[in-house]
Design a protein around this motif. Structure first.
Motif, PDB file in Angstrom:
ATOM      1  N   UNK A   3       0.850  -1.177   0.000  1.00 13.93           N
ATOM      2  CA  UNK A   3       0.000   0.000   0.000  1.00 13.93           C
ATOM      3  C   UNK A   3       0.890   1.232   0.000  1.00 13.93           C
ATOM      4  N   UNK A   4       0.286   2.371  -0.336  1.00 10.81           N
ATOM      5  CA  UNK A   4       1.045   3.618  -0.335  1.00 10.81           C
ATOM      6  C   UNK A   4       0.093   4.771  -0.064  1.00 10.81           C
ATOM      7  N   UNK A   5       0.667   5.899   0.301  1.00 12.65           N
ATOM      8  CA  UNK A   5      -0.115   7.107   0.537  1.00 12.65           C
ATOM      9  C   UNK A   5       0.410   8.220  -0.347  1.00 12.65           C
ATOM     10  N   UNK A   6      -0.484   9.155  -0.657  1.00 10.21           N
ATOM     11  CA  UNK A   6      -0.087  10.415  -1.264  1.00 10.21           C
ATOM     12  C   UNK A   6      -0.334  11.505  -0.240  1.00 10.21           C
ATOM     13  N   UNK A   7       0.671  12.361  -0.034  1.00 12.83           N
ATOM     14  CA  UNK A   7       0.484  13.497   0.858  1.00 12.83           C
ATOM     15  C   UNK A   7      -0.240  14.612   0.113  1.00 12.83           C
ATOM     16  N   UNK A   8      -0.500  15.703   0.804  1.00 10.12           N
ATOM     17  CA  UNK A   8      -1.317  16.777   0.237  1.00 10.12           C
ATOM     18  C   UNK A   8      -0.679  17.401  -1.013  1.00 10.12           C
ATOM     19  N   UNK A  31      -3.927  22.045   3.026  1.00  9.43           N
ATOM     20  CA  UNK A  31      -4.717  21.760   1.830  1.00  9.43           C
ATOM     21  C   UNK A  31      -5.258  23.049   1.221  1.00  9.43           C
ATOM     22  N   UNK A  32      -5.374  23.038  -0.111  1.00  8.72           N
ATOM     23  CA  UNK A  32      -5.972  24.165  -0.828  1.00  8.72           C
ATOM     24  C   UNK A  32      -6.812  23.603  -1.971  1.00  8.72           C
ATOM     25  N   UNK A  33      -7.337  24.470  -2.821  1.00  7.51           N
ATOM     26  CA  UNK A  33      -8.209  24.003  -3.905  1.00  7.51           C
ATOM     27  C   UNK A  33      -7.491  23.083  -4.886  1.00  7.51           C
ATOM     28  N   UNK A  34      -6.219  23.306  -5.087  1.00  5.25           N
ATOM     29  CA  UNK A  34      -5.454  22.488  -6.027  1.00  5.25           C
ATOM     30  C   UNK A  34      -4.981  21.174  -5.405  1.00  5.25           C
ATOM     31  N   UNK A  52      -9.793  17.967   4.138  1.00  7.60           N
ATOM     32  CA  UNK A  52      -9.913  18.866   5.276  1.00  7.60           C
ATOM     33  C   UNK A  52     -11.400  19.011   5.613  1.00  7.60           C
ATOM     34  N   UNK A  53     -11.746  18.949   6.874  1.00  4.23           N
ATOM     35  CA  UNK A  53     -13.139  19.058   7.279  1.00  4.23           C
ATOM     36  C   UNK A  53     -13.797  17.715   7.538  1.00  4.23           C
ATOM     37  N   UNK A  54     -13.084  16.623   7.269  1.00  2.00           N
ATOM     38  CA  UNK A  54     -13.600  15.309   7.615  1.00  2.00           C
ATOM     39  C   UNK A  54     -14.308  14.536   6.535  1.00  2.00           C
ATOM     40  N   UNK A  55     -14.295  15.016   5.289  1.00  2.59           N
ATOM     41  CA  UNK A  55     -14.858  14.227   4.199  1.00  2.59           C
ATOM     42  C   UNK A  55     -13.924  13.056   3.916  1.00  2.59           C
ATOM     43  N   UNK A  56     -14.508  11.853   3.811  1.00  4.34           N
ATOM     44  CA  UNK A  56     -13.746  10.653   3.509  1.00  4.34           C
ATOM     45  C   UNK A  56     -14.408   9.968   2.324  1.00  4.34           C
TER      46      UNK A  56
END
Length: 110
Positions: A3-8, A31-34, A52-56
């Motif tokens: 597995x892997x992750x992407x940061x912001x 985090x920003x719009x881009x 950001x804000x808890x959306x998953x």
């Protein structure tokens, strides 16, 4: 299991442990719009993206005919718990959660 992750900012982190997952999730403060999210992807193709804000968001970008969905206002510790489940390959436990706006499989009226 791989597995892997992407940061912001889109940097890849291969097989992060719990502390690295926390650091990547902490990056949502920048985090920003881009660059709105961080994600963890399992070799099965399943992915969790946290905003950001808890959306998953739960999805399998390799096969859009599979379920998926989203949850709102998910607490940070719950996001980390779900990242851990997905990293361990326990997609069934993640899939069993009450995801909203689930995609309908092709051909079933979706």
């Amino acid at each position: 299991m791989s597995y892997f992750m992407y940061d912001v900012m889109g940097g890849r982190v291969d097989e992060p442990g719990p502390e690295s997952m926390r650091r990547v999730l902490d990056g949502l403060a920048d985090a920003d719009d881009e660059h709105p999210d961080v994600s963890l992807t399992h070799e099965s193709g399943w992915c969790l993206s946290a905003f950001h804000g808890g959306l998953l968001v739960w999805e399998n970008p390799d096969d859009d005919s599979l379920g998926g969905g989203e949850m709102r206002e998910v607490a940070r510790e719950e996001i980390l718990r779900l990242f851990g489940l997905l990293a361990a390959g326990d997609t069934a436990s993640v899939e069993a959660l009450p995801w909203e706006n689930r995609a309908c499989p092709r051909g079933l009226g979706g």
